[in-house]
Design a protein around this motif. Structure first.
Motif, PDB file in Angstrom:
ATOM      1  N   ASN A  39       0.810  -1.248   0.038  1.00  0.00           N
ATOM      2  CA  ASN A  39       0.134  -0.012  -0.098  1.00  0.00           C
ATOM      3  C   ASN A  39       0.719   1.204  -0.192  1.00  0.00           C
ATOM      4  OD1 ASN A  39      -2.759   0.578  -0.113  1.00  0.00           O
ATOM      5  ND2 ASN A  39      -2.855   1.067   1.843  1.00  0.00           N
ATOM      6  N   ARG A  40       2.192   1.190  -0.073  1.00  0.00           N
ATOM      7  CA  ARG A  40       2.843   2.268  -0.123  1.00  0.00           C
ATOM      8  C   ARG A  40       2.632   3.175  -1.400  1.00  0.00           C
ATOM      9  NH1 ARG A  40       9.723   2.157  -0.633  1.00  0.00           N
ATOM     10  NH2 ARG A  40      10.041   4.376   0.268  1.00  0.00           N
ATOM     11  N   LEU A  41       2.381   2.784  -2.446  1.00  0.00           N
ATOM     12  CA  LEU A  41       2.264   3.827  -3.683  1.00  0.00           C
ATOM     13  C   LEU A  41       0.437   3.987  -3.882  1.00  0.00           C
ATOM     14  CD1 LEU A  41       4.865   2.180  -5.818  1.00  0.00           C
ATOM     15  CD2 LEU A  41       5.023   3.846  -4.357  1.00  0.00           C
ATOM     16  N   ARG A  42      -0.437   3.810  -2.915  1.00  0.00           N
ATOM     17  CA  ARG A  42      -1.598   3.873  -3.172  1.00  0.00           C
ATOM     18  C   ARG A  42      -1.917   5.364  -3.491  1.00  0.00           C
ATOM     19  NH1 ARG A  42      -0.280   4.307   2.019  1.00  0.00           N
ATOM     20  NH2 ARG A  42      -0.898   5.789   3.449  1.00  0.00           N
ATOM     21  N   ARG A  43      -1.335   6.566  -3.126  1.00  0.00           N
ATOM     22  CA  ARG A  43      -1.639   7.813  -3.575  1.00  0.00           C
ATOM     23  C   ARG A  43      -1.325   7.998  -5.047  1.00  0.00           C
ATOM     24  NH1 ARG A  43      -3.051   9.873   1.062  1.00  0.00           N
ATOM     25  NH2 ARG A  43      -2.248   9.186   2.798  1.00  0.00           N
ATOM     26  N   MET A  44      -0.203   7.448  -5.491  1.00  0.00           N
ATOM     27  CA  MET A  44       0.207   7.446  -7.037  1.00  0.00           C
ATOM     28  C   MET A  44      -0.810   6.823  -7.873  1.00  0.00           C
ATOM     29  SD  MET A  44       3.884   6.608  -8.737  1.00  0.00           S
ATOM     30  CE  MET A  44       4.766   7.933  -8.142  1.00  0.00           C
ATOM     31  N   ASP A  45      -1.020   5.584  -7.165  1.00  0.00           N
ATOM     32  CA  ASP A  45      -1.826   4.671  -8.152  1.00  0.00           C
ATOM     33  C   ASP A  45      -3.364   5.233  -8.176  1.00  0.00           C
ATOM     34  OD1 ASP A  45       0.302   3.152  -8.182  1.00  0.00           O
ATOM     35  OD2 ASP A  45      -0.912   1.389  -6.950  1.00  0.00           O
ATOM     36  N   ARG A  46      -3.942   5.957  -7.214  1.00  0.00           N
ATOM     37  CA  ARG A  46      -5.087   6.483  -7.350  1.00  0.00           C
ATOM     38  C   ARG A  46      -5.236   7.724  -8.444  1.00  0.00           C
ATOM     39  NH1 ARG A  46      -6.114   6.220  -1.012  1.00  0.00           N
ATOM     40  NH2 ARG A  46      -6.441   3.898  -0.700  1.00  0.00           N
ATOM     41  N   TRP A  47      -4.150   8.430  -8.451  1.00  0.00           N
ATOM     42  CA  TRP A  47      -3.844   9.665  -9.115  1.00  0.00           C
ATOM     43  C   TRP A  47      -3.911   8.925 -10.532  1.00  0.00           C
ATOM     44  CZ3 TRP A  47      -0.367  11.411 -12.710  1.00  0.00           C
ATOM     45  CH2 TRP A  47      -0.455  12.522 -13.132  1.00  0.00           C
ATOM     46  N   ILE A  48      -3.169   7.943 -10.875  1.00  0.00           N
ATOM     47  CA  ILE A  48      -2.874   7.647 -12.236  1.00  0.00           C
ATOM     48  C   ILE A  48      -4.220   7.102 -12.491  1.00  0.00           C
ATOM     49  CG2 ILE A  48      -2.048   5.623 -13.445  1.00  0.00           C
ATOM     50  CD1 ILE A  48       0.613   5.686 -11.844  1.00  0.00           C
ATOM     51  N   ALA A  49      -5.109   6.292 -11.954  1.00  0.00           N
ATOM     52  CA  ALA A  49      -6.466   5.753 -12.350  1.00  0.00           C
ATOM     53  C   ALA A  49      -7.130   6.922 -12.899  1.00  0.00           C
ATOM     54  CB  ALA A  49      -6.902   4.804 -11.255  1.00  0.00           C
ATOM     55  N   ALA A  50      -7.181   7.788 -11.952  1.00  0.00           N
ATOM     56  CA  ALA A  50      -8.036   9.230 -12.072  1.00  0.00           C
ATOM     57  C   ALA A  50      -7.677   9.834 -13.351  1.00  0.00           C
ATOM     58  CB  ALA A  50      -8.084   9.934 -10.930  1.00  0.00           C
ATOM     59  N   THR A  51      -6.487   9.882 -13.481  1.00  0.00           N
ATOM     60  CA  THR A  51      -6.138  10.957 -14.622  1.00  0.00           C
ATOM     61  C   THR A  51      -5.657  10.385 -15.896  1.00  0.00           C
ATOM     62  OG1 THR A  51      -3.825  10.797 -13.820  1.00  0.00           O
ATOM     63  CG2 THR A  51      -5.171  12.504 -12.991  1.00  0.00           C
ATOM     64  N   HIS A  52      -5.560   9.115 -15.965  1.00  0.00           N
ATOM     65  CA  HIS A  52      -5.070   8.445 -17.243  1.00  0.00           C
ATOM     66  C   HIS A  52      -5.733   7.380 -17.399  1.00  0.00           C
ATOM     67  CE1 HIS A  52      -1.807   7.757 -20.036  1.00  0.00           C
ATOM     68  NE2 HIS A  52      -1.504   6.553 -19.713  1.00  0.00           N
ATOM     69  N   GLY A  53      -6.797   6.870 -16.629  1.00  0.00           N
ATOM     70  CA  GLY A  53      -7.810   5.753 -16.669  1.00  0.00           C
ATOM     71  C   GLY A  53      -8.387   5.726 -18.241  1.00  0.00           C
ATOM     72  N   ALA A  54      -8.953   6.790 -18.664  1.00  0.00           N
ATOM     73  CA  ALA A  54      -9.466   6.899 -19.787  1.00  0.00           C
ATOM     74  C   ALA A  54      -8.464   6.642 -20.915  1.00  0.00           C
ATOM     75  CB  ALA A  54      -9.956   8.427 -20.284  1.00  0.00           C
ATOM     76  N   GLU A  55      -7.351   6.900 -21.025  1.00  0.00           N
ATOM     77  CA  GLU A  55      -6.283   6.520 -22.004  1.00  0.00           C
ATOM     78  C   GLU A  55      -6.027   5.119 -22.031  1.00  0.00           C
ATOM     79  OE1 GLU A  55      -4.785   8.041 -24.233  1.00  0.00           O
ATOM     80  OE2 GLU A  55      -4.629  10.224 -23.648  1.00  0.00           O
ATOM     81  N   LEU A  56      -6.065   4.583 -20.624  1.00  0.00           N
ATOM     82  CA  LEU A  56      -5.770   2.983 -20.648  1.00  0.00           C
ATOM     83  C   LEU A  56      -6.962   2.278 -21.047  1.00  0.00           C
ATOM     84  CD1 LEU A  56      -4.341   3.253 -17.099  1.00  0.00           C
ATOM     85  CD2 LEU A  56      -3.245   2.453 -18.905  1.00  0.00           C
ATOM     86  N   ARG A  57      -8.267   2.801 -20.753  1.00  0.00           N
ATOM     87  CA  ARG A  57      -9.602   2.025 -21.058  1.00  0.00           C
ATOM     88  C   ARG A  57      -9.623   2.005 -22.656  1.00  0.00           C
ATOM     89  NH1 ARG A  57     -11.899   4.272 -17.242  1.00  0.00           N
ATOM     90  NH2 ARG A  57     -12.581   6.331 -18.623  1.00  0.00           N
ATOM     91  N   ARG A  58      -9.163   2.916 -23.562  1.00  0.00           N
ATOM     92  CA  ARG A  58      -9.466   2.984 -24.802  1.00  0.00           C
ATOM     93  C   ARG A  58      -8.379   2.146 -25.432  1.00  0.00           C
ATOM     94  NH1 ARG A  58     -10.316   8.833 -23.859  1.00  0.00           N
ATOM     95  NH2 ARG A  58      -8.084   9.392 -24.349  1.00  0.00           N
ATOM     96  N   ALA A  59      -7.289   1.766 -24.977  1.00  0.00           N
ATOM     97  CA  ALA A  59      -6.188   1.155 -25.729  1.00  0.00           C
ATOM     98  C   ALA A  59      -6.679  -0.291 -26.139  1.00  0.00           C
ATOM     99  CB  ALA A  59      -4.812   1.376 -24.587  1.00  0.00           C
ATOM    100  N   ALA A  60      -6.045  -0.698 -27.140  1.00  0.00           N
ATOM    101  CA  ALA A  60      -6.208  -2.027 -27.480  1.00  0.00           C
ATOM    102  C   ALA A  60      -5.422  -2.982 -26.482  1.00  0.00           C
ATOM    103  CB  ALA A  60      -5.709  -2.321 -29.056  1.00  0.00           C
ATOM    104  N   ASP A  61      -4.178  -2.302 -26.219  1.00  0.00           N
ATOM    105  CA  ASP A  61      -3.369  -3.230 -25.189  1.00  0.00           C
ATOM    106  C   ASP A  61      -2.824  -2.278 -24.086  1.00  0.00           C
ATOM    107  OD1 ASP A  61      -1.711  -4.966 -24.021  1.00  0.00           O
ATOM    108  OD2 ASP A  61      -0.061  -4.696 -25.406  1.00  0.00           O
ATOM    109  N   PRO A  62      -3.626  -2.159 -23.127  1.00  0.00           N
ATOM    110  CA  PRO A  62      -3.197  -1.110 -22.158  1.00  0.00           C
ATOM    111  C   PRO A  62      -2.245  -1.689 -21.152  1.00  0.00           C
ATOM    112  CG  PRO A  62      -5.476  -2.344 -21.477  1.00  0.00           C
ATOM    113  CD  PRO A  62      -5.080  -2.752 -22.688  1.00  0.00           C
ATOM    114  N   LEU A  63      -1.038  -1.905 -21.593  1.00  0.00           N
ATOM    115  CA  LEU A  63       0.205  -2.182 -20.845  1.00  0.00           C
ATOM    116  C   LEU A  63       0.602  -1.335 -19.805  1.00  0.00           C
ATOM    117  CD1 LEU A  63       2.361  -4.246 -20.269  1.00  0.00           C
ATOM    118  CD2 LEU A  63       3.451  -3.402 -22.383  1.00  0.00           C
TER     119      LEU A  63
END
Length: 269
Positions: free
Chosen positions: A21-45
Motif C-alpha cells: 500500500n505504499r504507492l496508493r496515492r500515486m496509483d489512485r491519481w494514475i487511475a483518475a487522470t490516465h484511466g481513460a487512456e488505458l480504457r481506450r487502448a487495445a493493449d493497456p500495458l
C-alpha cells in the motif's frame, strides 16, 4: 540509453525497500487522470519499473488499474534477478515479472511506466537522460490520445507523503504533491520527498523553493479553517495558491490531499 536488444539491463540495483500500500496515492491519481487512456487502448500495458524486493506494488497496481481499465496488464521490471525469481509465483493473468532496467524489456510501447523511489539514489545530472530514454519507450500520441505516461517520484516508507512528476512522450508535464492530511504540520514537510530532479533545487532563487514558501504562507493564512478539519484547511490553502501558481487540477483532487501544477512552473532554473 540502451535499446531493447541490449542483454545487460540499464541501471543499478536499488535498496529494494517496499511495503504494501505504499504507492496508493500515486496509483489512485494514475487511475483518475490516465484511466481513460488505458480504457481506450487495445493493449493497456503498464510497467512497474523497479518494484523492489517484494512484488506488492505491482500486484496492487494491477488491481487499481483494472477498476478503470478492466483489460489492463502490468509487467514488473527489476534489475536484480533474485527479486524477479521471488516474484514469479505471483504471476497470473495480466501480471508478469521481467529482469531488466531502464531499457524496459517488453515488446511494444507501454501506455504507462511507473518508477517510484528508483531515481532517488542517482545523481541529479543523470535524471534527464533517464527521463528521455523512458519517454521514448512510451506509446506515442495519436488521434484522440496524448500517448503514454511516465510517472516518476518519491514517497516515504508508508506512503503518507509523495511527490511525483508526470511525463508524456514529449517530456515533463506536471508535478503533483500528495499527502495524508492528518499527518501534515505544514506543506513544506513534503520537500523531503521531492523527486531527484527537484530535491536539490529547494533553495532560494529556485521556483520550487518559492512555491513551498508560498504554500506554507497560504497554509498559515488558512489556519482558521482547521476548526473544520485538515481537509477544509487544505482546500482553502490550494484555492488561494491558484491566484499565483498554475494549479491544473480542481477540488475533486484537492479533497484527496493532492495538488498538481505545471512542470514549467517548478522546473529548475
Amino acid at each position: 540509453m540502451a535499446t531493447r536488444a541490449t542483454s545487460r539491463p540499464v541501471g543499478t540495483v536499488t535498496r529494494g525497500t517496499t511495503n504494501p500500500n505504499r504507492l496508493r496515492r500515486m496509483d489512485r491519481w494514475i487511475a483518475a487522470t490516465h484511466g481513460a487512456e488505458l480504457r481506450r487502448a487495445a493493449d493497456p500495458l503498464a510497467i512497474d519499473l523497479g518494484y523492489g524486493a517484494a512484488p506488492w506494488t505491482a500486484v496492487e497496481l494491477l488491481g487499481r488499474l483494472r477498476t478503470v481499465a478492466p483489460h489492463a496488464r502490468v509487467v514488473g521490471v527489476e534489475i536484480e534477478p533474485e527479486r524477479v525469481a521471488a516474484a514469479k509465483p505471483y504471476e497470473r493473468d495480466g501480471l508478469a515479472f521481467r529482469h531488466g532496467g531502464f531499457e524496459v524489456p517488453v515488446p511494444g510501447r507501454p501506455l504507462l511506466i511507473r518508477a517510484a523511489n528508483v531515481l532517488r539514489q542517482y545523481d541529479e545530472e543523470q535524471v534527464a537522460a533517464v527521463w528521455r530514454g523512458l519517454c521514448a519507450r512510451l506509446a506515442p500520441a495519436g488521434a484522440g490520445s496524448r500517448g503514454g505516461l511516465l510517472v516518476e517520484g518519491t514517497c516515504d516508507e508508508i506512503g503518507r507523503r509523495h511527490v511525483w512528476v508526470a511525463l508524456g512522450p514529449e517530456g515533463p508535464r506536471t508535478v503533483t504533491f500528495a499527502t495524508r492530511l492528518g499527518s501534515l504540520e505544514r506543506p513544506s514537510d513534503l520537500a523531503e520527498r521531492l523527486p531527484k530532479a527537484l530535491i536539490h533545487r529547494n533553495v532560494p532563487g529556485e521556483p520550487v523553493h518559492a512555491f513551498l514558501r508560498d504554500f506554507d504562507r497560504a497554509w498559515a493564512a488558512a489556519a482558521p479553517y482547521a476548526a473544520y478539519g485538515a481537509r477544509q484547511r487544505w482546500l482553502r490553502t490550494v484555492r488561494d495558491l491558484t491566484a499565483d501558481w498554475p494549479v491544473v487540477d480542481g477540488p475533486a483532487r484537492w479533497r484527496q490531499g493532492e495538488v498538481t501544477l505545471t512542470w514549467e512552473a517548478l522546473a529548475p532554473r
